[in-house]
Motif scaffolding. Structure first.
Motif, mmCIF file in Angstrom:
data_model
loop_
_atom_site.group_PDB
_atom_site.id
_atom_site.type_symbol
_atom_site.label_atom_id
_atom_site.label_comp_id
_atom_site.label_asym_id
_atom_site.label_seq_id
_atom_site.Cartn_x
_atom_site.Cartn_y
_atom_site.Cartn_z
ATOM 1 N N PRO A 95 0.832 -1.205 0.000
ATOM 2 C CA PRO A 95 0.000 0.000 0.000
ATOM 3 C C PRO A 95 0.868 1.257 0.000
ATOM 4 C CG PRO A 95 -0.022 -1.060 2.154
ATOM 5 C CD PRO A 95 0.654 -2.007 1.221
ATOM 6 N N SER A 97 0.744 5.832 -0.477
ATOM 7 C CA SER A 97 -0.036 7.059 -0.485
ATOM 8 C C SER A 97 0.031 7.706 -1.862
ATOM 9 C CB SER A 97 0.501 8.029 0.571
ATOM 10 O OG SER A 97 -0.026 9.318 0.388
ATOM 11 N N TYR A 103 -2.057 7.870 -8.107
ATOM 12 C CA TYR A 103 -2.618 6.585 -8.527
ATOM 13 C C TYR A 103 -2.716 6.489 -10.045
ATOM 14 C CZ TYR A 103 -3.899 6.130 -3.581
ATOM 15 O OH TYR A 103 -3.864 6.045 -2.213
ATOM 16 N N ARG A 128 -2.767 -3.499 -2.767
ATOM 17 C CA ARG A 128 -3.326 -3.421 -1.424
ATOM 18 C C ARG A 128 -3.877 -2.033 -1.126
ATOM 19 N NH1 ARG A 128 0.907 -7.240 2.062
ATOM 20 N NH2 ARG A 128 0.436 -9.168 0.923
ATOM 21 N N ASN A 129 -4.151 -1.289 -2.194
ATOM 22 C CA ASN A 129 -4.887 -0.021 -2.114
ATOM 23 C C ASN A 129 -6.214 -0.236 -2.823
ATOM 24 O OD1 ASN A 129 -1.921 0.962 -2.000
ATOM 25 N ND2 ASN A 129 -3.068 2.814 -1.509
ATOM 26 N N SER A 130 -7.295 -0.221 -2.095
ATOM 27 C CA SER A 130 -8.593 -0.437 -2.736
ATOM 28 C C SER A 130 -8.915 0.677 -3.727
ATOM 29 C CB SER A 130 -9.697 -0.542 -1.681
ATOM 30 O OG SER A 130 -9.761 0.631 -0.883
ATOM 31 N N SER A 155 -5.659 -4.128 5.734
ATOM 32 C CA SER A 155 -6.431 -2.925 5.421
ATOM 33 C C SER A 155 -7.085 -2.955 4.042
ATOM 34 C CB SER A 155 -5.538 -1.679 5.525
ATOM 35 O OG SER A 155 -4.470 -1.753 4.604
ATOM 36 N N MET A 156 -7.064 -4.116 3.387
ATOM 37 C CA MET A 156 -7.720 -4.230 2.081
ATOM 38 C C MET A 156 -9.211 -4.481 2.283
ATOM 39 S SD MET A 156 -7.112 -3.912 -1.078
ATOM 40 C CE MET A 156 -7.414 -4.443 -2.750
#
Length: 256
Positions: A95, A97, A103, A128-130, A155-156
């Protein structure tokens, strides 16, 4: 049911041919392992962690380096007895920022990278970033014949929501599915390690996770695709028993 395993250690160092030959000698040709790809290919910026030494906190010049992948990773799988036992290769992206990398930029660079991959392997991308589960992400995967690795991790978002995102984007066109069951949602790797050791029994059955995997298996069966599912001991406490429980649940709910 035990026809695959995920080799996590290749995330930290690229595979050696002699290691793969030793693994190949242990299993039938029909057994296909999942391989995580060397993190040097998938880390944009090295974390500030002691194990990275002088590289800690630095930008990685080899991020999404296809030539390095071919030379240091894929070359180890070239021997026939290794190749026939090789299942999907998973590119795991930690993940990050949007301040580290926008993104949109990540997805553009990922799409370009995937288009350059040799076509004689199966590949999966584990993000692992939704926030990345957008139509643009799934379009990049489908255009390259790559699939999304459904991952149950800290955290997904849950597996069924990842499946919903893929369906809403038009589905996945690769000829296989893959899921990796890692930790309970909201539980870090370290906390799961403390809670579940010594991994001799299932300590916290996760009914939603199991039901989601069964849903994925049903989808694979309905579309004539193969499904690779692996579990970590930190998912529930004992990975083989997690897989047995999922298999039983699948059979109990299978159509005649």
């Amino acid at each position: 049911w035990f026809r695959t395993v995920c080799i996590d250690s290749f995330f930290y160092n690229p595979p050696k041919r002699e290691t793969l030959l030793a693994y190949a000698a242990l299993v039938k040709p029909s057994f296909q392992w999942v391989s995580k790809v060397w993190e040097r290919i998938t880390i944009a910026h090295y974390p500030k962690h002691p194990r990275y030494g002088a590289l800690a906190g630095q930008e990685n010049p080899d991020f999404l380096n296809v030539e390095l992948l071919k030379d240091q990773v894929l070359s180890a799988y070239a021997v026939p007895e290794i190749r026939e036992r090789t299942g999907p290769l998973v590119f795991q992206f930690a993940p990050f920022s949007h301040r580290t990398m926008a993104y949109e930029e990540f997805l553009e660079r990922l799409a370009e990278f995937l288009q350059q991959l040799p076509r004689d392997f199966q590949y999966a991308v584990e993000v692992r970033n939704s926030e990345l589960l957008t139509p643009a992400y799934f379009k990049a995967l489908n255009e390259a014949g790559v699939t999304h690795c459904f991952n149950h991790w800290n955290s997904m978002i849950p597996l069924h929501l990842q499946m919903r995102a893929a369906a809403d984007a038009g589905g996945l066109t690769a000829d296989f599915f893959i899921a990796r069951l890692l930790t309970p949602l909201g539980t870090s790797y370290q906390n799961a390690e403390e809670q579940f050791a010594p991994y001799d029994k299932v300590q916290r059955p996760n009914s939603q996770m199991r039901a989601d995997v069964v849903k994925l298996l049903r989808r694979a069966l309905a579309t004539n695709k193969r499904a690779f599912v692996t579990a970590n001991n930190k998912a529930e406490g004992n990975s083989p028993l997690t897989m047995v429980s999922i298999a039983k649940l699948f059979l109990e709910n299978a159509a005649p």
